[in-house]
Enzyme design. Structure first.
Site: not given
Ligand SMILES: NC(=O)c1ccc[n+]([C@@H]2O[C@H](COP(=O)([O-])OP(=O)(O)OC[C@H]3O[C@@H](n4cnc5c(N)ncnc54)[C@H](OP(=O)(O)O)[C@@H]3O)[C@@H](O)[C@H]2O)c1
Length: 307
Positions: A10-11, A30, A133, A137
């Protein structure tokens, strides 16, 4: 230190890897690996029995869980999956950590709040998610707290990076495709570069590891880069910096709209601004600064495009 990094592709996960590798031996997990990555162990984390087996086999000292179901609108129709990944998974990791005396670092979101406050949200403020969502969380946070494991939950907001799905990359793509763009002006938040959140994570783990018996209060902390802006103001900054970096030939025309003019399946909080004083007091971590961080991220994208 033996570290399990879940959500490695993920990012945030991709930014965490080099930081965590400075602290110890990292195993990445992942659902799919990032392009060109052969090191990630590919495993779907939606089956808690298999997650337990993985943890028992690896026995990590620290679990860093960046895996999440982050599709805010899709979650409205796929709540079972959202709860499995955002609540059952961290709950399972937390109970394993408690039984085995290990530490869990997890991430949560500004979407646990309803956004009605007229000031930045502190960790003590009442939650009130507006959609599935945010609810899932929040359920993850509560499952971790109930386990009584040693844990740090970093709540953050409006995450962006040079890869993945995020507002910066979407705006840059749209600015190249369209002459004018309508952008929401009544939601305010603190955009956060995933790299800075990864650096904050490293500092937190280092502090825990070197604390000589005095552990920090476990629990929830807010981290974001500071500098509250609306999506409209953020887009304006993105376009200006991208033009300066040579990523855009021209600035698109921008039209300011309200959230109600731009209906989405899930409601978003109008105020997503997080107060970061607690993480500063406890861990000495200061917000990195919005414009400086965005400029560095866009500068890297421009360098990457030149190659
Ligand atoms: N993005 C935002 O703006 C934001 C804001 C506030 C908080 N956050 C929190 O920050 C954290 C990191 O977010 P991020 O932006 O890095 O999210 P992201 O880019 O969507 O990364 C999440 C990762 O988890 C993987 N994942 C999802 N379902 C899975 C499963 N069943 N088995 C294994 N891996 C799985 C995803 O794979 P896939 O891509 O294949 O689904 C992805 O690689 C999270 O806890 C998020 O809630 C994010």
């Amino acid at each position: 230190m033996n570290i399990l990094l879940a959500g490695a592709a993920g990012q945030l996960g991709q930014e965490l890897l080099p930081r965590l590798q400075q602290l110890g031996q990292v195993t990445q997990v992942d659902r799919i690996a990032a392009p060109g990555d052969v090191a990630t162990r590919v495993q779907d984390l939606d089956d808690m029995n298999r997650v337990e087996i993985l943890l028992n086999r690896m026995r990590p000292d620290v679990i860093v869980n960046a895996a999440a179901y982050t599709a805010v609108d899709l979650a409205e129709d796929h709540s079972a999956m959202a709860f499995r990944i955002n609540s059952d998974l961290p709950g399972c990791m937390a109970r394993w950590s408690e039984r085995n005396g290990r530490t869990l670092v997890h991430y949560s979101t500004d979407y646990v709040f309803d956004g009605d406050a007229d000031k930045p949200y502190t960790e003590k403020d009442a939650t009130g998610p507006l959609g599935v969502y945010g609810e899932s969380k929040l359920a993850g946070e509560l499952a971790i707290a109930e386990s009584r494991c040693r844990h740090i939950i970093l709540r953050t907001s409006w995450v962006y990076s040079g890869h993945g799905n995020n507002f910066v990359l979407t705006m840059l793509r749209l600015a190249r495709e369209r002459p004018s763009l309508s952008i929401v002006n009544d939601q305010v938040g603190c955009p956060t570069w995933a790299r800075n959140l990864a650096a904050a994570t490293q500092s937190v783990i280092e502090k825990i590891a070197s604390n000589g018996g005095r552990q920090p209060p476990w629990g929830v902390y807010h981290y974001c880069d500071g500098g509250a802006v609306s999506w409209y103001e953020f887009a304006h900054m993105i376009f200006r910096l991208a033009r300066e970096a040579g990523l855009l030939d021209r600035l698109p025309e921008m039209k300011s709209v309200r959230s109600s003019d731009f209906p989405q399946k899930a409601r978003r909080p109008l105020n997503s601004v997080l107060d970061t004083s607690e993480i500063c007091r406890e861990f000495g971590i200061e917000p990195a600064g919005l414009e400086r961080s965005l400029k560095a991220c866009i500068g890297e994208m421009a360098e990457h495009e030149k190659k």
